[in-house]
Motif scaffolding. Structure first.
Motif, short mmCIF file in Angstrom:
data_model
loop_
_atom_site.label_atom_id
_atom_site.label_comp_id
_atom_site.label_asym_id
_atom_site.label_seq_id
_atom_site.Cartn_x
_atom_site.Cartn_y
_atom_site.Cartn_z
N PHE A 2 14.65 18.92 49.64
CA PHE A 2 13.86 18.44 48.51
C PHE A 2 12.51 19.14 48.43
O PHE A 2 12.00 19.67 49.43
N ALA A 3 11.92 19.11 47.25
CA ALA A 3 10.57 19.61 47.04
C ALA A 3 9.99 18.86 45.84
O ALA A 3 10.71 18.14 45.14
N PHE A 4 8.70 19.03 45.63
CA PHE A 4 8.10 18.40 44.47
C PHE A 4 7.03 19.29 43.87
O PHE A 4 6.51 20.20 44.52
N VAL A 5 6.75 19.03 42.60
CA VAL A 5 5.69 19.74 41.89
C VAL A 5 4.84 18.73 41.14
O VAL A 5 5.24 17.58 40.94
N SER A 25 18.02 20.78 46.62
CA SER A 25 18.93 19.92 45.87
C SER A 25 18.23 19.30 44.67
O SER A 25 18.79 19.20 43.59
N PHE A 26 16.98 18.90 44.89
CA PHE A 26 16.19 18.28 43.83
C PHE A 26 14.74 18.75 43.92
O PHE A 26 14.22 18.99 45.00
N ILE A 27 14.12 18.86 42.76
CA ILE A 27 12.68 19.06 42.68
C ILE A 27 12.12 17.89 41.88
O ILE A 27 12.47 17.70 40.72
N PHE A 28 11.28 17.11 42.52
CA PHE A 28 10.72 15.94 41.88
C PHE A 28 9.35 16.24 41.28
O PHE A 28 8.69 17.22 41.65
N ASP A 29 8.93 15.39 40.37
CA ASP A 29 7.63 15.56 39.72
C ASP A 29 6.73 14.40 40.13
O ASP A 29 6.97 13.25 39.76
N VAL A 30 5.67 14.69 40.87
CA VAL A 30 4.77 13.62 41.31
C VAL A 30 3.75 13.24 40.25
O VAL A 30 2.99 12.30 40.43
N ALA A 31 3.73 13.97 39.13
CA ALA A 31 2.79 13.64 38.06
C ALA A 31 3.40 12.70 37.04
O ALA A 31 2.74 12.30 36.10
#
Length: 201
Positions: free
Chosen positions: A28-31, A141-147
């Motif tokens: 996973f990662a986030f932007v 697998s997924f890139i989440f958005d923390v905004a």
């Protein structure tokens, strides 16, 4: 009218399936989509182009408002000397002019919104493409958005790939949309009978 006044972060990312149903190891990662859009290459140029296009629109709205104020003030001064029949006719005319102004203002704002979307389209398309490329290249697998104000309340900062995405966006940035004349608004005859100001956003 404010450029980029509302951009739903959910428009950037598709919904993801429940994590419990995923098979195998997940990465996973986030932007932060707000940071990406704020610093996106081409955004400043798009905003400048939008503001230039809106000069004529704001001038037309201001002219309408000035006419409305002047006619409303004139009616207020003359009202006491008008006969009931004349007064009723004037009020009817004022209402018709108010409706005409409202329709004209809505038309101008719709054209402004269309122009904003046109200017932002290549930037948004580039962002979506870069996100897909980074996801595949990184094996995420997924890139989440923390905004997005979503359910992520705590995360490892090492999983933040905002800068990586932004760097890739700069390398693949599209050319800014060309400027074009401000939208025509048609005749602006002096409408009357409204005291509210035209929308400014």
């Amino acid at each position: 009218m404010r450029f980029l006044s509302v951009i739903g972060a959910c428009a950037l990312f598709v919904s993801v399936p429940a994590l419990s149903s995923a098979q195998g190891a997940q990465k996973f990662a986030f932007v932060n989509s707000q940071a990406l859009l704020q610093s996106a290459p081409g955004r400043a140029e798009a905003e400048a182009s939008f503001e230039k296009d809106m000069v004529g629109v704001r001038a037309q709205l201001s002219k309408l408002q000035d006419s409305l104020n002047a006619m409303n003030e004139a009616f207020a001064k003359e009202e006491v000397s008008l006969s009931p029949a004349v007064k009723e006719a004037r009020i009817k005319t004022m209402r018709e002019k108010e409706q005409a102004w409202g329709a004209q203002a809505q038309k101008l704002q719709a054209q402004a919104q269309d122009r904003q979307e046109e200017l932002m389209a290549p930037i948004m398309d580039n962002l979506r493409k870069v996100l897909d490329d980074v996801r595949m290249d990184g094996g995420y697998s997924f890139i989440f958005d923390v905004a997005a104000g979503a359910f992520i309340v705590s995360a490892d900062k090492n999983l933040d790939i905002t800068e990586r995405v932004l760097s890739k966006m700069r390398l693949s940035a599209p050319k800014a949309a060309p400027a074009r004349p401000a939208p025509a608004a048609g005749p602006t005859s002096a409408p009357v009978g409204i005291t509210k100001k035209p929308p400014t956003e």
